[in-house]
Design an enzyme around this catalytic site. Structure first.
Site, PDB file in Angstrom:
ATOM      1  N   ASP A  63       0.085   0.235 -23.906  1.00 21.55           N
ATOM      2  CA  ASP A  63       0.135  -0.131 -22.490  1.00 21.55           C
ATOM      3  C   ASP A  63      -1.223  -0.592 -22.005  1.00 21.55           C
ATOM      4  O   ASP A  63      -2.247  -0.058 -22.400  1.00 21.55           O
ATOM      5  CB  ASP A  63       0.539   1.076 -21.630  1.00 21.55           C
ATOM      6  N   ASP A  69      -2.327   2.704  -8.094  1.00 20.67           N
ATOM      7  CA  ASP A  69      -1.112   2.929  -7.289  1.00 20.67           C
ATOM      8  C   ASP A  69       0.154   2.783  -8.120  1.00 20.67           C
ATOM      9  O   ASP A  69       1.137   3.501  -7.895  1.00 20.67           O
ATOM     10  CB  ASP A  69      -1.059   2.114  -5.989  1.00 20.67           C
ATOM     11  N   GLU A  92       7.278   3.477  -1.651  1.00 20.73           N
ATOM     12  CA  GLU A  92       6.616   2.347  -1.004  1.00 20.73           C
ATOM     13  C   GLU A  92       6.308   1.243  -2.016  1.00 20.73           C
ATOM     14  O   GLU A  92       6.227   0.073  -1.668  1.00 20.73           O
ATOM     15  CB  GLU A  92       5.329   2.852  -0.364  1.00 20.73           C
ATOM     16  N   GLU A  93       6.148   1.601  -3.259  1.00 18.36           N
ATOM     17  CA  GLU A  93       5.778   0.638  -4.290  1.00 18.36           C
ATOM     18  C   GLU A  93       6.974  -0.124  -4.885  1.00 18.36           C
ATOM     19  O   GLU A  93       6.789  -1.001  -5.713  1.00 18.36           O
ATOM     20  CB  GLU A  93       5.042   1.346  -5.425  1.00 18.36           C
ATOM     21  N   ASP A 114       5.110   7.771  -0.652  1.00 18.18           N
ATOM     22  CA  ASP A 114       4.046   6.762  -0.752  1.00 18.18           C
ATOM     23  C   ASP A 114       3.129   7.317  -1.847  1.00 18.18           C
ATOM     24  O   ASP A 114       2.364   8.240  -1.600  1.00 18.18           O
ATOM     25  CB  ASP A 114       3.308   6.645   0.585  1.00 18.18           C
ATOM     26  N   LEU A 116       0.483   6.332  -3.481  1.00 16.82           N
ATOM     27  CA  LEU A 116      -0.961   6.312  -3.272  1.00 16.82           C
ATOM     28  C   LEU A 116      -1.263   5.634  -1.947  1.00 16.82           C
ATOM     29  O   LEU A 116      -1.103   4.430  -1.801  1.00 16.82           O
ATOM     30  CB  LEU A 116      -1.667   5.595  -4.416  1.00 16.82           C
ATOM     31  N   ASP A 117      -1.665   6.446  -1.007  1.00 17.10           N
ATOM     32  CA  ASP A 117      -1.964   5.941   0.328  1.00 17.10           C
ATOM     33  C   ASP A 117      -3.465   5.713   0.464  1.00 17.10           C
ATOM     34  O   ASP A 117      -4.261   6.524   0.001  1.00 17.10           O
ATOM     35  CB  ASP A 117      -1.493   6.971   1.368  1.00 17.10           C
ATOM     36  N   GLU A 273       5.605   7.054   5.349  1.00 14.91           N
ATOM     37  CA  GLU A 273       4.366   7.525   5.968  1.00 14.91           C
ATOM     38  C   GLU A 273       4.611   8.251   7.293  1.00 14.91           C
ATOM     39  O   GLU A 273       4.231   9.419   7.439  1.00 14.91           O
ATOM     40  CB  GLU A 273       3.418   6.335   6.174  1.00 14.91           C
TER      41      GLU A 273
END
Ligand code: AHG
Ligand code: MN
Ligand code: MN
Length: 328
Positions: A63, A69, A92-93, A114, A116-117, A273
């Site tokens: 990989d 994120d 969110e992604e 979310d 990674l905010d 969020e």
């Protein structure tokens, strides 16, 4: 000092308060905490990537090194998918909802997050976080309706902050508790029991570069805050909701990301969020509104919809509503 209480023990003791609980929910929470530890480890070494020269390298399984994120998103899914206790996830992604891989497992919960905010802060060593919410599944075949519930139906919400230390903060609707990761034992330990936000504070958090795009009511509100007759406010804006929220939760004050002429519904997302944070703030004695109504009352229409978010101590949030009412 008393004996430390680990997050696992705390979750177990909470579970015992419910006669009918079979541990499904506890397992989900444990798995989110597990993902958080992995993400935390990765966040902490992110700065070393260039030094160690692994950014373009491939790992053993071939990989490519992942963006943080995307990586966090994968860790959350990997932690939740095999539990068998979740019917679907929304992130969110990811554009659409994410059904679990083994549909025969028929989990009773739906999880939103979310992963990674505060992404813009990743590269500059500033606090970032993970936000999540858990709903009970409602009667629907594909679990989509379960993900699109109003925030008031949340059974649990929380966040993880990757800051000067890593913290896990969550509520199941009966008080908000905070746990700090002790890296030497790899456990979250209860450090902030029963968090309550002060009824008013001295901090306001808003991206003021949007000033000339705001409606009059928002401008007048901020003008008033700056010349408040009773206390001297100070402005704090990190640019990671989790970090700005966490500080204001402990110290009191208000965080605002209102609508403006460019972002008609503000910037933040209702499902990943605003709702989880609104659930937490209400359980800590604060308030969250969009300027007209309570965030938790909004019926979501689609997974990625945005919403103006005004969240924090009662006094500052109520004052905002008054200013919008008066000046528009
Ligand atoms: P995300 O990184 O998940 O996309 O969210 C970023 C959000 C939020 O964390 C923060 O409060 C806000 O964006 C900052 O917006 P500005 O860059 O407009 O200040
Ligand atoms: Mn975010
Ligand atoms: Mn994000």
């Amino acid at each position: 000092m008393g004996e430390p209480i680990s997050l696992s023990r705390f979750i177990l003791e909470e579970q015992r308060k419910y006669k009918n609980a079979v541990g499904d929910f506890s397992l989900i929470l444990e798995q989110i905490a597990f993902a958080a530890k992995i993400i935390s480890r990765e966040v902490n070494k992110a700065g070393l990537v260039n030094i160690l020269g692994s950014i373009d390298s491939t790992n053993k399984s071939g990989d490519k090194q992942q963006k943080l994120d995307v990586y966090s998103n994968e860790q959350m899914i990997k932690a939740l998918d095999p539990t068998g206790k979740v019917c679907a996830m929304a992130s969110e992604e990811i554009e659409d909802m994410l059904p679990v891989s083994d549909k025969s497992l028929e989990g009773k919960y739906a999880v939103v997050f979310d992963p990674l905010d505060g992404s813009s802060n990743i590269d500059v060593n500033v606090s970032i976080g993970t936000i999540f919410g858990i709903y009970k599944r409602v009667e629907d075949s594909d679990c989509k309706k379960s993900l699109l519930q109003a925030g008031k139906n949340l059974v649990c919400a929380g966040y993880v902050i990757y800051g000067s230390s890593t913290m896990f903060v969550y509520t199941t609707g009966q008080g908000v508790n905070g746990f700090t990761l002790d890296p030497s034992v790899g456990e979250f330990l209860l450090s902030h029991p029963n968090i309550k936000i002060p009824q008013y504070g001295k901090i306001y958090s808003i991206n003021e570069s949007n000033y000339f795009r705001w409606a009059k009511g928002i401008q007048e509100y901020v003008n008033f805050i700056k010349q408040h007759p009773d206390r001297q406010y100070t402005l704090r804006w990190i640019g990671s909701l989790v970090a700005d929220f966490h500080r204001n939760l402990l110290k009191g004050g208000v965080f605002l990301y209102p609508e403006d002429s460019k972002n008609k519904n503000g910037k933040l997302r209702l499902i990943y969020e605003a709702n989880p944070m609104a659930f937490i703030i209400e359980n800590a004695g604060g308030m969250a509104v969009d300027g007209k109504q309570r965030i938790l009352d909004i019926q979501p229409e689609e997974l990625h919809q945005r919403v103006p978010l005004i969240i924090g101590s009662k006094y500052e949030v109520e004052l905002y509503m008054e200013y919008r009412e008066k000046y528009g």
